[in-house]
Design a protein around this motif. Structure first.
Motif, PDB file in Angstrom:
ATOM      1  N   LEU A  23      -1.008 -11.452  -9.446  1.00  0.00           N
ATOM      2  CA  LEU A  23      -1.205 -12.602 -10.334  1.00  0.00           C
ATOM      3  C   LEU A  23      -0.878 -13.916  -9.628  1.00  0.00           C
ATOM      4  CD1 LEU A  23       0.285 -11.143 -13.622  1.00  0.00           C
ATOM      5  CD2 LEU A  23      -2.137 -11.538 -13.100  1.00  0.00           C
ATOM      6  N   THR A  24       0.146 -13.894  -8.790  1.00  0.00           N
ATOM      7  CA  THR A  24       0.498 -15.093  -8.023  1.00  0.00           C
ATOM      8  C   THR A  24      -0.648 -15.446  -7.074  1.00  0.00           C
ATOM      9  OG1 THR A  24       2.855 -14.602  -8.175  1.00  0.00           O
ATOM     10  CG2 THR A  24       2.178 -16.091  -6.424  1.00  0.00           C
ATOM     11  N   ALA A  57       2.182 -17.371 -12.814  1.00  0.00           N
ATOM     12  CA  ALA A  57       2.253 -15.924 -13.017  1.00  0.00           C
ATOM     13  C   ALA A  57       3.413 -15.573 -13.944  1.00  0.00           C
ATOM     14  CB  ALA A  57       2.396 -15.212 -11.675  1.00  0.00           C
TER      15      ALA A  57
END
Length: 94
Positions: A23-24, A57
């Motif tokens: 997600l990052t 995130a």
């Protein structure tokens, strides 16, 4: 909060850590397309409020857990798709 979300976010879960990294990276890729005050956001750069990819995130996790964003299982069939949609929305609304 939905019970299955709580199970996914239990501390110490290796899959959760891998998901957070993905997600990052997703947030970083989205942010690289941004311009802020005439300058392109570059790797390691931040946007309004000093937000960095990792912050987006973590915010997606938080919004899912506290019910700020509810999971539409038809539109987002997996947890990762759901969290990415939160990140996309947050970045698009800077």
């Amino acid at each position: 909060m939905e019970d299955h979300l709580q199970e996914i976010f239990d501390p110490g879960d290796a899959e959760r850590e891998r998901l957070l990294k993905r997600l990052t990276h997703h947030a970083l890729c989205k942010m690289r397309l941004l311009w802020w005050r005439g300058a392109k956001v570059k790797k390691g750069g931040s946007v309004p409020g000093g937000y960095e990819p990792y912050d987006f995130a973590l915010d997606a996790f938080q919004k899912a857990l506290d019910g700020t964003r509810s999971w539409n299982h038809v539109k987002n069939s997996t947890l990762e798709k759901f969290l990415r949609s939160i990140i996309n929305s947050d970045i698009n609304h800077l």
